[in-house]
Design a protein around this motif. Structure first.
Motif, PDB file in Angstrom:
ATOM      1  N   LEU A  45       0.873  -1.174   0.000  1.00 22.76           N
ATOM      2  CA  LEU A  45       0.000   0.000   0.000  1.00 22.76           C
ATOM      3  C   LEU A  45       0.906   1.218   0.000  1.00 22.76           C
ATOM      4  CD1 LEU A  45      -2.681   1.613   0.467  1.00 22.76           C
ATOM      5  CD2 LEU A  45      -2.308   1.261   2.913  1.00 22.76           C
ATOM      6  N   THR A  46       0.778   2.069  -1.004  1.00 24.93           N
ATOM      7  CA  THR A  46       1.557   3.291  -1.060  1.00 24.93           C
ATOM      8  C   THR A  46       0.626   4.471  -0.864  1.00 24.93           C
ATOM      9  OG1 THR A  46       3.174   2.301  -2.583  1.00 24.93           O
ATOM     10  CG2 THR A  46       3.130   4.702  -2.440  1.00 24.93           C
ATOM     11  N   VAL A  47       0.899   5.243   0.171  1.00 28.25           N
ATOM     12  CA  VAL A  47       0.155   6.469   0.412  1.00 28.25           C
ATOM     13  C   VAL A  47       0.915   7.577  -0.315  1.00 28.25           C
ATOM     14  CG1 VAL A  47      -0.793   8.030   2.143  1.00 28.25           C
ATOM     15  CG2 VAL A  47      -0.536   5.590   2.667  1.00 28.25           C
ATOM     16  N   THR A  48       0.332   8.083  -1.378  1.00 30.21           N
ATOM     17  CA  THR A  48       1.035   9.056  -2.194  1.00 30.21           C
ATOM     18  C   THR A  48       0.765  10.471  -1.699  1.00 30.21           C
ATOM     19  OG1 THR A  48      -0.793   9.227  -3.764  1.00 30.21           O
ATOM     20  CG2 THR A  48       0.887   7.567  -4.212  1.00 30.21           C
ATOM     21  N   SER A  49       1.791  11.308  -1.787  1.00 28.77           N
ATOM     22  CA  SER A  49       1.682  12.708  -1.375  1.00 28.77           C
ATOM     23  C   SER A  49       0.912  12.807  -0.054  1.00 28.77           C
ATOM     24  CB  SER A  49       0.979  13.523  -2.462  1.00 28.77           C
ATOM     25  OG  SER A  49       0.996  14.900  -2.135  1.00 28.77           O
ATOM     26  N   ALA A  50       1.468  12.182   0.954  1.00 31.46           N
ATOM     27  CA  ALA A  50       0.783  12.091   2.244  1.00 31.46           C
ATOM     28  C   ALA A  50       0.572  13.461   2.883  1.00 31.46           C
ATOM     29  CB  ALA A  50       1.586  11.191   3.178  1.00 31.46           C
ATOM     30  N   HIS A  51      -0.555  13.604   3.546  1.00 31.59           N
ATOM     31  CA  HIS A  51      -0.876  14.824   4.284  1.00 31.59           C
ATOM     32  C   HIS A  51      -1.261  14.445   5.706  1.00 31.59           C
ATOM     33  CE1 HIS A  51      -0.596  17.586   0.910  1.00 31.59           C
ATOM     34  NE2 HIS A  51      -1.163  16.656   0.173  1.00 31.59           N
ATOM     35  N   PRO A  52      -1.256  15.401   6.615  1.00 28.18           N
ATOM     36  CA  PRO A  52      -1.564  15.078   8.017  1.00 28.18           C
ATOM     37  C   PRO A  52      -2.868  14.300   8.208  1.00 28.18           C
ATOM     38  CG  PRO A  52      -0.629  17.271   7.890  1.00 28.18           C
ATOM     39  CD  PRO A  52      -0.801  16.792   6.473  1.00 28.18           C
ATOM     40  N   GLU A  53      -3.857  14.555   7.373  1.00 27.81           N
ATOM     41  CA  GLU A  53      -5.132  13.843   7.519  1.00 27.81           C
ATOM     42  C   GLU A  53      -5.034  12.369   7.138  1.00 27.81           C
ATOM     43  OE1 GLU A  53      -4.635  16.569   5.681  1.00 27.81           O
ATOM     44  OE2 GLU A  53      -5.567  16.391   3.681  1.00 27.81           O
ATOM     45  N   ASP A  54      -3.916  11.981   6.518  1.00 27.69           N
ATOM     46  CA  ASP A  54      -3.694  10.570   6.204  1.00 27.69           C
ATOM     47  C   ASP A  54      -3.107   9.816   7.388  1.00 27.69           C
ATOM     48  OD1 ASP A  54      -2.520  11.640   2.972  1.00 27.69           O
ATOM     49  OD2 ASP A  54      -4.541  10.956   3.542  1.00 27.69           O
TER      50      ASP A  54
END
Lengths: 117, 110
Positions: free
Chosen positions: A79-88
């Motif tokens: 699982l790749t979380v792309t361009s992660a942000h704090p809400e992720d």
């Protein structure tokens, strides 16, 4: 038997970066893997189902381009979380199943805690 | 949403007492399962009950299922401090997808 390993167990990253989480079945061939997300003190939300060699099926409301899932082999899904942000930021858990394991039982990894700064 | 609800949300008991948790769900199911999660960890499968079964036992665990009321209960007898964890019910559909309830956080005081 039926051990699922998830790595890393904890990751901290900067906003805008991508993070990859691995889920491995150690002693069985996982024809199907599931990815869940869990917020603090809440239940698990199914994000997507992946079958080896085919595209993942995402649940309603889950962004495919945000959460890239690859299940290229019978023992590994990522699982790749792309361009992660704090809400992720969340706790991500994978589970797996494959024959001849009992149907309707999933075997879970220990989870990955993602913190996005 | 197919997710169920569990009650109570939190339960605190003394070691040796019984703990009962309830789960309600919304749609037709193929089976219902109970899982345990220690804090910050993955889930461990406890017991599965099929839609045509009404009660099932496994060690100190007893699960009941009432499909007419769309509800299930998990009873842990003679609880131990090591039983402290969160407990989730999960309903399975015909495609082996799971939908988890909101969970009950059990605290067993020694």
């Amino acid at each position: 038997g039926a051990v699922v390993s998830q790595h890393p167990s904890w990751v901290i990253c900067k906003s805008g970066t991508s993070v990859k989480i691995e889920c491995r079945s150690l002693d069985f061939q996982a024809t199907t893997m599931f990815w869940y997300r869990q917020f603090p003190k809440q239940s698990l939300m199914l994000m997507a189902t992946s079958n080896e060699g085919s595209k993942a099926t995402y649940e309603q409301g889950v962004e495919k381009d945000k959460f890239l899932i690859n299940h290229a082999s019978l023992t590994l899904s990522t699982l790749t979380v792309t361009s992660a942000h704090p809400e992720d930021s969340s706790f991500y858990i994978c589970s797996a199943w494959g024959p001849p394991l009992p149907e309707n039982i999933q075997y879970f990894g220990a989870g990955t805690r993602l913190s996005v700064l | 949403s197919q997710q169920g609800e569990e009650d109570p949300q939190a339960l605190s008991i003394q070691e040796g007492e019984n703990a009962t948790m309830n789960c309600s769900y919304k749609t037709s199911i193929n089976n219902l399962q109970w899982y345990r999660q220690n804090s910050g960890r993955g889930l461990v499968h406890l017991i599965l009950i099929r839609s045509n079964e009404r009660e099932k036992h496994s060690g100190r665990l007893r699960v009941t299922l009432d499909t007419s009321k769309k509800s299930s209960s998990l009873l842990i007898t003679a609880s131990r401090a090591a039983d402290t964890a969160s407990y989730f019910c999960a309903t399975g559909d015909n495609f082996n997808k799971f939908y988890f309830g909101s969970g009950t956080k059990l605290n067993v005081k020694p």
